[in-house]
Design an enzyme around this catalytic site. Structure first.
Site, PDB file in Angstrom:
ATOM      1  CE  LYS A   9      -4.437   0.220   0.841  1.00 22.29           C
ATOM      2  NZ  LYS A   9      -5.087  -0.426  -0.586  1.00 22.29           N
ATOM      3  CB  THR A  54      -2.603  -3.308  -0.455  1.00 19.34           C
ATOM      4  OG1 THR A  54      -3.817  -2.908  -1.001  1.00 19.34           O
ATOM      5  CG2 THR A  54      -1.827  -4.109  -1.218  1.00 19.34           C
ATOM      6  NE  ARG A 166     -15.003  20.781  11.688  1.00 23.55           N
ATOM      7  CZ  ARG A 166     -15.467  20.975  10.604  1.00 23.55           C
ATOM      8  NH1 ARG A 166     -15.947  20.445   9.541  1.00 23.55           N
ATOM      9  NH2 ARG A 166     -15.490  22.456  10.319  1.00 23.55           N
ATOM     10  CD  GLN A 209     -18.978  27.366   5.599  1.00 25.11           C
ATOM     11  OE1 GLN A 209     -18.481  26.590   6.441  1.00 25.11           O
ATOM     12  NE2 GLN A 209     -19.931  26.578   4.746  1.00 25.11           N
ATOM     13  CG  HIS A 237     -12.621  17.147   4.222  1.00 23.00           C
ATOM     14  ND1 HIS A 237     -13.533  18.030   4.798  1.00 23.00           N
ATOM     15  CD2 HIS A 237     -12.897  17.201   3.080  1.00 23.00           C
ATOM     16  CE1 HIS A 237     -14.103  18.664   3.978  1.00 23.00           C
ATOM     17  NE2 HIS A 237     -13.929  18.280   2.768  1.00 23.00           N
TER      18      HIS A 237
HETATM   19  O1  URC Z   1     -16.884  23.664   8.101  1.00 21.61           O
HETATM   20  C1  URC Z   1     -17.472  23.251   7.330  1.00 21.61           C
HETATM   21  N1  URC Z   1     -18.422  23.769   6.498  1.00 21.61           N
HETATM   22  C2  URC Z   1     -19.125  23.096   5.663  1.00 21.61           C
HETATM   23  O2  URC Z   1     -19.772  23.710   4.740  1.00 21.61           O
HETATM   24  C3  URC Z   1     -18.878  21.688   5.623  1.00 21.61           C
HETATM   25  N2  URC Z   1     -19.425  20.839   4.702  1.00 21.61           N
HETATM   26  C4  URC Z   1     -19.037  19.372   5.201  1.00 21.61           C
HETATM   27  O3  URC Z   1     -19.146  18.465   4.775  1.00 21.61           O
HETATM   28  N3  URC Z   1     -18.316  19.687   6.216  1.00 21.61           N
HETATM   29  C5  URC Z   1     -17.999  21.159   6.413  1.00 21.61           C
HETATM   30  N4  URC Z   1     -17.178  21.901   7.508  1.00 21.61           N
END
Ligand code: URC
Length: 283
Positions: A9, A54, A166, A209, A237
């Site tokens: 992998k 893998t 998160r 945002q 992410h």
């Molecule tokens: O801060 C975020 N804004 C989003 O608009 C969004 N959409 C998502 O799937 N995760 C997140 N996280």
């Protein structure tokens, strides 16, 4: 005749957060495993009896990160490579190659990726006006907590769980328009960068945002010479790895650093008494 061969992998992206109270530590690795040995049967007859998937190698990387922690990359590599050779009799050699990305500490749970971001400048001059836009791109910032995302609408295609804790990470791409074409641009740039970074670090985030608006408005409150800030923030992410099949808990410690797709959050923050831009910023 089958010649030399190996398999494994490649590029398992692992982010390991160690939580020591409020102070977190971060290890960010790209791990590639390649095994070789008595693997002729799968190539020649399709018999997979000796082919450790893998996918298992990837899982092992994440499980070992939780179980043993991740010290120096050489040590983590040895731990993994010895495991595959010791537990799979057909495997005669295991190569584990690791890229380790450095992060600079900005706060107890805040980090900036090491390596240079890029300063940008774009000026536009006509007989009637002069417009100066400064900016930065590739400034990678990460908070290992103090970020949530919940309260969003759900439809039949929504699978994202709500989260109250998160990783929030982004590569800042920002441009800001100066009110005047004269000034101390070195000082202004350094201070704007500092305002963007400190707002990211100090904002408890309900969404990227909200963090975007906080970053833009902090620049404007700190820097009277700046009229408007435009931000494009990719949501880098980090997915929590499900370690329950291996009887391991994962209390926000072991993450897959996602590559694509990514959320892209874009927005403008403007001083309410600022004159409008003289011309489009980007051609
Ligand atoms: O801060 C975020 N804004 C989003 O608009 C969004 N959409 C998502 O799937 N995760 C997140 N996280």
């Amino acid at each position: 005749m089958l010649g030399p061969n190996r398999y494994g992998k490649a590029e398992t992206r692992l982010v390991r957060v160690s939580r020591d109270g409020d102070t977190h530590a971060l290890v960010d690795l790209n791990v590639s495993v390649a095994l070789s040995g008595d693997l002729a049967a799968t190539h020649l007859t399709g018999d997979n009896a000796g082919v450790l998937p893998t996918d298992t190698m990837k899982n092992t990387v994440y499980a070992f990160a939780k179980k043993h922690g991740v010290g120096e990359p050489e040590e983590f590599g040895l731990l993994l490579a010895r495991h595959f050779v010791a537990t799979q009799p057909q495997v005669k050699a295991a190569r584990v190659s690791i890229e380790s990305f450095g992060w600079q500490r900005l706060g107890p749970h805040s980090f900036a990726r090491k390596g240079d971001h890029t300063r940008l400048a774009s000026v536009l001059v006509t007989d009637e006006f002069e417009q100066v836009v400064s900016g930065v791109t590739g400034l990678v910032l990460l908070n290992s907590t103090a970020s949530e995302f919940r309260g969003f609408p759900r439809d039949e295609y929504t699978t994202l769980p709500e989260t109250t804790d998160r990783i929030l990470a982004t590569a800042v791409d920002a441009r800001w328009r100066h009110l005047s074409a004269s000034g101390d641009f070195a000082k202004s740039y350094a201070a704007a960068l500092d305002a963007l970074t400190s707002a990211f670090v100090n904002t408890y985030s309900s969404s990227l945002q909200q963090t975007l608006f906080s970053m833009g408005s902090h620049v404007l409150s700190q820097r009277p010479e700046i009229a408007e800030v435009r931000l494009a923030l990719p949501n880098k992410h980090h997915y929590l790895v499900d370690l329950s099949p291996f009887d391991l808990a994962n209390d926000n410690e072991v993450f897959i650093a996602g590559d694509r797709p990514y959320g892209l959050i874009e927005g403008t923050v403007t001083r309410d008494d600022a004159p409008p831009a003289a011309a489009e910023w980007y051609s």
